[in-house]
Design a protein around this motif. Sequence first.
Motif, short mmCIF file in Angstrom:
data_model
loop_
_atom_site.label_atom_id
_atom_site.label_comp_id
_atom_site.label_asym_id
_atom_site.label_seq_id
_atom_site.Cartn_x
_atom_site.Cartn_y
_atom_site.Cartn_z
N MET A 21 -59.82 -10.01 57.64
CA MET A 21 -58.46 -10.48 57.22
C MET A 21 -57.10 -10.07 58.08
N ALA A 22 -57.20 -8.86 58.70
CA ALA A 22 -56.22 -8.55 59.51
C ALA A 22 -56.16 -9.34 60.72
N ARG A 23 -57.33 -9.73 61.20
CA ARG A 23 -57.29 -10.49 62.57
C ARG A 23 -56.83 -11.96 62.24
N VAL A 24 -57.20 -12.66 61.05
CA VAL A 24 -56.84 -13.83 60.92
C VAL A 24 -55.80 -14.28 60.08
N ALA A 25 -55.12 -12.99 59.45
CA ALA A 25 -53.78 -13.39 58.72
C ALA A 25 -52.78 -12.70 59.46
N LYS A 26 -52.54 -12.52 60.72
CA LYS A 26 -51.55 -12.06 61.47
C LYS A 26 -50.32 -13.12 61.81
N GLN A 27 -50.61 -14.20 61.43
CA GLN A 27 -49.31 -15.32 61.80
C GLN A 27 -48.53 -15.03 61.00
N THR A 28 -47.21 -14.79 61.62
CA THR A 28 -45.84 -14.78 60.84
C THR A 28 -44.81 -15.42 61.85
N GLY A 29 -43.90 -15.82 61.15
CA GLY A 29 -42.79 -16.48 61.93
C GLY A 29 -42.59 -17.90 61.38
N ILE A 30 -42.05 -18.55 62.52
CA ILE A 30 -41.63 -19.87 62.11
C ILE A 30 -42.66 -20.86 62.96
N VAL A 31 -43.04 -21.78 62.11
CA VAL A 31 -44.28 -22.72 62.44
C VAL A 31 -44.00 -24.25 61.91
N GLN A 32 -44.73 -25.19 62.21
CA GLN A 32 -44.75 -26.45 61.62
C GLN A 32 -45.94 -26.57 60.92
N VAL A 33 -46.16 -27.14 59.98
CA VAL A 33 -47.48 -27.66 59.31
C VAL A 33 -47.76 -29.09 59.34
N TYR A 34 -49.06 -29.26 59.48
CA TYR A 34 -49.66 -30.55 59.75
C TYR A 34 -50.93 -30.79 58.71
N ALA A 35 -51.18 -32.04 58.32
CA ALA A 35 -52.14 -32.35 57.54
C ALA A 35 -53.26 -33.15 58.25
N TYR A 36 -54.43 -32.87 57.92
CA TYR A 36 -55.68 -33.54 58.64
C TYR A 36 -56.73 -33.90 57.56
N GLY A 37 -56.94 -35.22 57.45
CA GLY A 37 -58.01 -35.83 56.52
C GLY A 37 -58.22 -37.23 56.97
N THR A 38 -58.85 -37.89 56.01
CA THR A 38 -59.38 -39.16 56.44
C THR A 38 -57.99 -40.33 56.73
N ASN A 39 -57.83 -40.73 57.96
CA ASN A 39 -56.77 -41.65 58.32
C ASN A 39 -55.52 -40.66 58.26
N ILE A 40 -55.50 -39.40 58.22
CA ILE A 40 -54.32 -38.65 58.38
C ILE A 40 -54.63 -37.64 59.57
N SER A 41 -54.26 -37.98 60.82
CA SER A 41 -54.71 -37.15 61.91
C SER A 41 -53.55 -36.10 62.35
N GLY A 42 -53.21 -35.12 61.64
CA GLY A 42 -52.26 -34.14 62.09
C GLY A 42 -50.77 -34.59 61.90
N LEU A 43 -50.63 -35.44 60.64
CA LEU A 43 -49.07 -35.60 60.22
C LEU A 43 -48.44 -34.58 59.91
N PRO A 44 -46.96 -34.37 60.30
CA PRO A 44 -46.15 -33.42 59.62
C PRO A 44 -46.05 -33.54 58.27
N ILE A 45 -45.65 -32.25 57.61
CA ILE A 45 -45.28 -32.16 56.12
C ILE A 45 -43.58 -32.31 56.10
N TYR A 46 -43.14 -33.11 55.32
CA TYR A 46 -41.84 -33.54 55.25
C TYR A 46 -41.30 -32.91 53.50
N ALA A 47 -40.09 -32.77 53.44
CA ALA A 47 -39.61 -32.66 52.06
C ALA A 47 -38.83 -33.86 51.58
N GLY A 48 -38.97 -34.20 50.32
CA GLY A 48 -38.22 -35.40 49.82
C GLY A 48 -36.96 -34.72 49.33
N GLU A 49 -35.95 -35.52 49.29
CA GLU A 49 -34.58 -35.18 48.59
C GLU A 49 -34.97 -34.61 47.14
N ASP A 50 -35.99 -34.87 46.35
CA ASP A 50 -36.42 -34.15 45.14
C ASP A 50 -37.15 -32.68 45.24
#
Length: 181
Positions: A21-50
Amino acid sequence: MRFKAVFCLLALPSFGLAAEMARVAKQTGIVQVYAYGTNISGLPIYAGEDGLAFISESSRGLATIDWHIDSTGERPWNVTGNFSTTAEREFYIVTTSGAYEQVGFVEANSSLPSGAVKTGFMTYGAYIMYLDNSTMLSEFWAQATNTTGVWALKWNEDGLSRTDSVPVSLKTMAPTRANSY
């Protein structure tokens, strides 16, 4: 058909659990987040006005966000972006039984939607997981919207298949793009 992405921490030998857990959970800081799935190949996550989360091929009027994470699961994950009321919000999912709700971002001192949680998130390598007791879950799904190339990011608590959605993995790793020569 039932899709369930569950990683049980109890499968690791107890003497190695803390070290792993210590080895894999060390990521801290500012990152970007991407979604991967069927027909979604590393697209970024955005926020709507809502304040809701979207997966999109481009910003299309959505707020580009930076994720400030502490992947231990102990603190909320903050996001900063072009929000109308405040520049910083906290990431949440709705975890009540049967929930299939769009995930989102709420101001720090605002009320959460019923059944929502804003702590318990962690990374396992580049994967974003939710820690429920001693089980890591990834029940993120992408539901098509009326706009081509834009999906609502949802949390599917029961992991049941949805005809209008696909399961996605969220990662802090950007997609590799083919070079054009």
